[in-house]
Scaffold this active site. Structure first.
Site, PDB file in Angstrom:
ATOM      1  N   SER A  60       0.827  -1.195   0.000  1.00  0.00           N
ATOM      2  CA  SER A  60       0.000   0.000   0.000  1.00  0.00           C
ATOM      3  C   SER A  60       0.873   1.262   0.000  1.00  0.00           C
ATOM      4  O   SER A  60       1.770   1.400  -0.820  1.00  0.00           O
ATOM      5  CB  SER A  60      -0.963  -0.030   1.188  1.00  0.00           C
ATOM      6  OG  SER A  60      -1.986   0.929   1.070  1.00  0.00           O
ATOM      7  N   ASP A 187      -8.845  -5.893  -5.084  1.00  0.00           N
ATOM      8  CA  ASP A 187      -8.556  -4.702  -4.276  1.00  0.00           C
ATOM      9  C   ASP A 187      -9.521  -3.585  -4.670  1.00  0.00           C
ATOM     10  O   ASP A 187      -9.569  -3.174  -5.828  1.00  0.00           O
ATOM     11  CB  ASP A 187      -7.106  -4.265  -4.501  1.00  0.00           C
ATOM     12  CG  ASP A 187      -6.634  -3.225  -3.487  1.00  0.00           C
ATOM     13  OD1 ASP A 187      -7.486  -2.554  -2.880  1.00  0.00           O
ATOM     14  OD2 ASP A 187      -5.410  -3.094  -3.311  1.00  0.00           O
ATOM     15  N   HIS A 215      -7.373  -5.779  -0.603  1.00  0.00           N
ATOM     16  CA  HIS A 215      -6.218  -4.933  -0.292  1.00  0.00           C
ATOM     17  C   HIS A 215      -5.325  -5.555   0.780  1.00  0.00           C
ATOM     18  O   HIS A 215      -4.118  -5.376   0.757  1.00  0.00           O
ATOM     19  CB  HIS A 215      -6.700  -3.549   0.165  1.00  0.00           C
ATOM     20  CG  HIS A 215      -5.599  -2.543   0.295  1.00  0.00           C
ATOM     21  ND1 HIS A 215      -4.903  -2.048  -0.785  1.00  0.00           N
ATOM     22  CD2 HIS A 215      -5.049  -1.942   1.393  1.00  0.00           C
ATOM     23  CE1 HIS A 215      -3.981  -1.187  -0.377  1.00  0.00           C
ATOM     24  NE2 HIS A 215      -4.046  -1.110   0.937  1.00  0.00           N
TER      25      HIS A 215
END
Length: 244
Positions: A60, A187, A215
């Protein structure tokens, strides 16, 4: 991931970046600059002996810290793994890779602009709301993992004020480190289209995909993610994997 990788004989370090995880400092009161946010990783890289390399994994927003480590310590990184992570290019300021974020899709995320005494410009912070976490981050995870995530969520920042003023990462240093991108097919926070847009702008050695991962791939698809990381270590060098 730490337990699974360690069981295969790898030495693993899981790093809480400054103001994250169990690190007690707060954003933005104690962490007003991106350089401070990434300091835990930079300190670790600095302590690695000359000649030793790591497999470095960024997830991320951790992809920006990963990129900073690549620019600063390219000789110490065997391969950099971007796990559904923001991956900057070598032609634009690092903030460019964040410009496609549509804040309206972050649902009940709370945004604030705060003034920090030691910084000239304000800092924009964000706090993920329960709806966004349930529908876009942990939607394929167990109810227990979602509940734990909600209980541990903390104020964060994209540090756009800092990243927009930084020069582009260089081809000679950041660009010289082999890169692997792991696409997470379900995601909802960083869409597959967003992930592939970054891959088009920044060539990588290899693209892997976990079709059923949201995610939080380490929670929703731990076995598949472990297999990806194990293959990467086997292919690019049996060294010490570090995870962000």
């Amino acid at each position: 991931m730490v337990a699974r990788l360690a069981s295969e004989g790898h030495t693993v370090s899981a790093i809480d970046l400054t103001g994250s995880g169990i690190d007690t400092r707060k954003i933005p009161e104690d962490v007003a600059y991106f350089s401070v946010y990434a300091k835990q990783l930079m300190d670790l890289m600095d302590t690695l002996p000359t000649g030793e390399q790591v497999v470095l994994v960024g997830h991320s927003f951790g992809g920006l810290a990963l990129a900073l480590a690549m620019e600063s310590f390219p000789e110490k990184i065997a391969v950099a793994v971007f796990l559904t992570a923001f991956m900057p290019d070598t032609t634009s300021p690092p903030s460019h890779v964040l410009n496609k974020i549509d804040q309206s899709k972050l649902m009940d995320t709370e945004w604030k602009t705060l003034v920090v005494p030691e910084k000239a410009e304000p800092v924009t912070t964000m706090l993920f709301g329960p709806e966004f976490m349930a529908k876009a981050l942990y939607q394929l995870c167990s109810p227990e993992d979602l509940a734990l995530g909600k209980s541990l969520v903390r104020v964060a920042s994209l540090f756009l004020e800092d990243l927009s003023k930084m020069p582009a990462f260089t081809e000679e240093r950041y660009g010289s480190v082999p890169k692997v991108y792991i696409v997470c097919g379900r995601d909802e926070a960083i869409s597959v289209e967003y992930q592939r847009w970054m891959i088009q702008r920044t060539p990588v050695k290899e693209v892997m995909e976990i079709e059923g991962a949201d995610h939080m791939a380490m929670l929703s698809s731990p076995v598949e993610l472990f297999r990806c990381l194990a293959r990467i270590v086997d292919k690019y060098g049996r060294t010490m994997p570090c995870t962000i």
